[in-house]
Scaffold this active site. Structure first.
Site, PDB file in Angstrom:
ATOM      1  N   ASN A   9      34.302  22.901  57.787  1.00  0.00           N
ATOM      2  CA  ASN A   9      34.681  22.228  59.028  1.00  0.00           C
ATOM      3  C   ASN A   9      35.250  20.861  58.648  1.00  0.00           C
ATOM      4  OD1 ASN A   9      34.961  21.035  61.496  1.00  0.00           O
ATOM      5  ND2 ASN A   9      32.766  20.984  62.001  1.00  0.00           N
ATOM      6  N   LYS A  11      36.682  18.804  60.484  1.00  0.00           N
ATOM      7  CA  LYS A  11      36.634  17.846  61.600  1.00  0.00           C
ATOM      8  C   LYS A  11      38.013  17.188  61.749  1.00  0.00           C
ATOM      9  CE  LYS A  11      31.721  17.651  60.928  1.00  0.00           C
ATOM     10  NZ  LYS A  11      30.462  16.948  60.982  1.00  0.00           N
ATOM     11  N   HIS A  94      29.944  22.870  68.692  1.00  0.00           N
ATOM     12  CA  HIS A  94      29.488  21.954  67.642  1.00  0.00           C
ATOM     13  C   HIS A  94      28.782  20.764  68.307  1.00  0.00           C
ATOM     14  CE1 HIS A  94      29.533  19.033  64.393  1.00  0.00           C
ATOM     15  NE2 HIS A  94      29.664  20.072  63.577  1.00  0.00           N
ATOM     16  N   GLU A  96      28.950  17.717  67.801  1.00  0.00           N
ATOM     17  CA  GLU A  96      29.836  16.587  68.119  1.00  0.00           C
ATOM     18  C   GLU A  96      30.562  16.839  69.439  1.00  0.00           C
ATOM     19  OE1 GLU A  96      31.820  16.485  64.322  1.00  0.00           O
ATOM     20  OE2 GLU A  96      29.935  15.814  63.440  1.00  0.00           O
ATOM     21  N   GLU A 166      22.577  23.929  62.967  1.00  0.00           N
ATOM     22  CA  GLU A 166      22.901  22.601  62.450  1.00  0.00           C
ATOM     23  C   GLU A 166      22.016  21.556  63.134  1.00  0.00           C
ATOM     24  OE1 GLU A 166      27.153  22.419  60.736  1.00  0.00           O
ATOM     25  OE2 GLU A 166      27.269  21.929  62.850  1.00  0.00           O
ATOM     26  N   GLY A 172      26.049  14.822  58.522  1.00  0.00           N
ATOM     27  CA  GLY A 172      26.678  13.593  58.035  1.00  0.00           C
ATOM     28  C   GLY A 172      25.696  12.520  57.605  1.00  0.00           C
ATOM     29  N   SER A 212      24.684  18.283  55.880  1.00  0.00           N
ATOM     30  CA  SER A 212      24.555  17.690  54.543  1.00  0.00           C
ATOM     31  C   SER A 212      24.396  18.738  53.435  1.00  0.00           C
ATOM     32  CB  SER A 212      23.399  16.677  54.513  1.00  0.00           C
ATOM     33  OG  SER A 212      23.650  15.627  55.423  1.00  0.00           O
TER      34      SER A 212
HETATM   35  P1  13P Z   1      28.092  17.524  57.057  1.00  0.00           P
HETATM   36  O1  13P Z   1      28.169  18.651  56.056  1.00  0.00           O
HETATM   37  O2  13P Z   1      29.056  16.408  56.801  1.00  0.00           O
HETATM   38  O3  13P Z   1      26.685  17.047  57.246  1.00  0.00           O
HETATM   39  O4  13P Z   1      28.558  18.130  58.471  1.00  0.00           O
HETATM   40  C1  13P Z   1      27.982  19.319  58.913  1.00  0.00           C
HETATM   41  C2  13P Z   1      28.748  19.797  60.065  1.00  0.00           C
HETATM   42  O5  13P Z   1      28.780  19.189  61.118  1.00  0.00           O
HETATM   43  C3  13P Z   1      29.532  21.033  59.896  1.00  0.00           C
HETATM   44  O6  13P Z   1      29.956  21.532  61.117  1.00  0.00           O
END
Ligand code: 13P
Length: 255
Positions: A9, A11, A94, A96, A166, A172, A212
């Protein structure tokens, strides 16, 4: 036997040139014959990434979409448009999107149905916040997200979908869940789907862990029997690091 699925992903990262470089480098570093690899770039890069993905045997995913087929929805992208340019997977719900853009469980459910209608496989994201975890509400929160997202799907659809567990606090943050904790939630998810549908249906659903994930912790998650892959954010932006994750998984399967 469920095929492992590792998804990148990206983003809101990368330009077209950076994306093409990434795929070229990834293609030369991957030994992913036993792993399904999905690249989810931002919308404007989908076509370009698709061209290079195809040559390398990688799958194409989108990070979001709207549920309507067409119409006056300025700024939105339909499942049909995604299908038309070769998208095979779409990330739905997601955290976010839920947190920053107010996406609700009901909206996620509409996207999931629309994805199947367009023959795109949804990767449904679920997970608890730190506050919910501290209040020991993880199972309840994830359970509700799954129940609503899957409402009205038939077993043949459920068998094909992907759930990404997640935990919001792990995204992150550099602070991944432990394999044991993530494995336990994955087990709860599979049990719930078994109750909603059947054990046979639940057995086919692929469950990813996300938050992560790095080359040095991926095998901790993959050693959990109910975890079938990962949804990777930050560590998917560098081709060598991402290839390290995929190669660790395919290497472990060959042993
Ligand atoms: P990270 O791997 O940066 O923690 O992000 C995970 C994520 O949101 C994948 O969709």
């Amino acid at each position: 036997m469920r095929t492992p699925i590792i998804a990148a992903n990206w983003k809101m990262h990368k330009t077209t040139a950076e994306a093409a470089d990434f795929i070229g480098q990834l293609g030369s570093e991957l030994k992913h014959d036993t792993v399904e690899v999905v690249i989810c770039p931002p919308f404007p890069l989908l076509c370009r990434v698709n061209d290079v993905c195809r040559e390398k045997g990688l799958r194409l995913g989108a990070q979001n979409m709207y549920w309507e087929t067409a119409g006056a929805f300025t700024g939105e992208v339909s499942p049909m448009l995604l299908k038309d340019i070769g998208v095979q997977y779409v990330i739905c719900g997601h955290s976010e999107r839920r947190q920053l853009f107010g996406e609700t469980d009901q909206q996620v459910a509409r996207k999931v149905k629309a994805a199947f209608a367009a023959e795109i496989i949804p990767i449904i994201c679920v997970g608890e916040t730190l506050q919910q975890r501290q209040a020991e509400q993880t199972a309840a929160v994830v359970g509700e997200q799954i129940t609503i997202a899957l409402d009205g799907l038939d077993p043949s659809q459920v068998r094909r979908l992907v759930i990404a567990y997640e935990p919001v606090w792990a995204i992150g943050s550099g602070l991944a869940a432990t394999g044991t904790d993530a494995g336990m939630v994955a087990q709860q998810i599979r049990k719930l789907i078994g109750e909603m549908y059947s054990l046979r249906t639940a057995r086919d659903v692929r469950i990813q862990y996300g938050g992560s994930v790095k080359p040095n912790n991926i095998l901790e998650f993959m050693s959990e029997p109910e975890i079938d892959g990962a949804l990777v954010g930050g560590a998917s932006l560098d081709a060598t690091v991402f290839a390290g994750i995929v190669n660790a998984v395919s290497g472990a399967r060959r042993e």
